[in-house]
Design an enzyme around this catalytic site. Structure first.
Site: not given
Ligand code: F6P
Length: 361
Positions: A116-117, A119, A140-141, A184-185, A236
């Protein structure tokens, strides 16, 4: 006979949160790199940690056979960020030096990073230290700058939508409001899309701070009109207008004091304000597990084979991307330290409102 390739030997790793489609992408990269270009492949275990600890394994065709439909990642993953937080780069440290050392010891011509971002940001920062890097966007975000979609998103969307469908029948049977929290933080793509696909009555995303009074009013109005249930879809990272007014530290402290995730927090407030019986459900890691959707398999495979083509041509420092309906690539600096938010004028937000969905305003 293999086609001539500038890259002869490369390393491949998956980092950050896993998602459906990672194995399909690994297979895409490795099949094309091996069968078409005759490259040698080094699999790196558990993200950047594998490069720091030199935890690696030569990958042979049998290692990447039969994995197209498998969830997770055969390489393992970790949230190791050798440069420190994504938002600001730390100066080169011991971990980064260890990575550079492993890269040259293994005689790699290139490093392929799937993530993701964070990486892709690390990939870019390593390229600035002289490594040849190619990035592949997954999450997935769906929140990576430079690509129109990330693989993993479509599978998670299907899971989120099915969950909302299922919640409808139980909410209706019990005359309840059900709040469902999706991942989706920072970006609300998943909640927005699943909310629209599942017909959520309220959708709350981080990009639009919500007013609890407006939500309560919407739900009461629905109830008075004869609807005995409602579904509230929450990302979330959804935040109230009060939270949006706080600085990051205060907001974190405030949330820690409450000790509840967004879904539970909002469910509690709805019940207190409206008197409607309310329940919360958090989907959590269910959204990241399991087999990829057909669409994610196709995207992951295409991005994977495109990454192999880029390596063969020696055009390093790129992230492969979905650009409109085409597969292309962008400069690896594009996603550095950024999040692709849902624009507040996005057509999906307007569409949601047009069908009567409350966006928390
Ligand atoms: O992959 C991204 C994500 O799904 C975010 O939406 C979520 O907040 C986060 O990963 C949580 O993942 P982990 O608990 O593995 O850090």
């Amino acid at each position: 006979m293999a086609i001539h390739s500038i890259t002869r030997r490369f390393g491949i790793l998956t980092a950050g949160g896993d998602c459906p489609g990672l194995n399909a992408a690994i297979r895409g990269v490795c099949r094309a790199a091996h069968d078409r270009y005759g490259m040698e492949i080094i699999g790196i275990k558990n993200g950047f940690r594998g490069l720091i600890d030199e935890d690696v394994k030569v990958l042979k065709p049998e290692d990447f056979s039969g994995i197209l439909t498998r969830g997770g990642t055969i390489l393992g993953s970790s949230r190791e960020k050798p440069f420190g937080p994504t938002e600001k780069a730390e100066p080169v440290n011991e971990k980064v030096s260890a990575i550079i050392e492993t890269y040259s010891k293994l005689e790699l011509d290139c490093l392929v990073v799937l993530g993701g971002n964070g990486t892709n940001t690390t990939g870019y920062r390593l390229s600035r230290e002289g490594l040849n890097v190619v990035g592949l966007p997954k999450t997935i975000d769906n929140d990576i700058f430079g690509t129109d979609r990330t693989f993993g998103f479509h599978s998670a969307l299907a899971i989120g939508t099915e969950a909302i469908d299922r919640l409808h029948t139980t909410a209706e049977s019990h005359s309840r409001v059900i709040v469902v929290e999706l991942m989706g933080h920072k970006a609300g793509w998943l909640a927005l899309y699943a909310g629209v696909a599942g017909g959520g009555d309220v959708i709350l995303i981080p990009e639009i701070p919500y007013d609890i009074k407006a939500i309560a009013h919407h739900l009461e109005k629905r109830s008075k009109s004869g609807k005995n249930f409602s579904i509230v879809v929450v990302a979330e990272g959804a935040m109230s207008i009060e939270e949006a007014g706080m600085d990051k530290k205060d907001r974190k402290r405030y949330r820690q004091e409450i000790g509840l995730s967004a879904g539970y927090r909002i469910a509690q407030e709805i019940e207190e304000r409206t008197g409607l019986e309310t329940r919360a459900t958090v989907l959590g890691y269910v959204q990241r597990g399991g087999i990829p959707s057909a669409s994610d398999r196709v995207l992951a495979t295409s991005l994977g084979t495109a990454a192999a083509d880029i390596m063969a041509n020696g055009k390093y420092g790129r992230m492969v991307a979905l650009l409109g309906n085409d597969i292309g690539s962008v400069d690896l600096s594009i996603p550095e330290g950024k999040v692709r938010h849902v624009p507040t004028d996005h057509f999906m937000i307007d569409s949601a409102k047009a069908v009567g969905t409350c966006m928390g305003e």
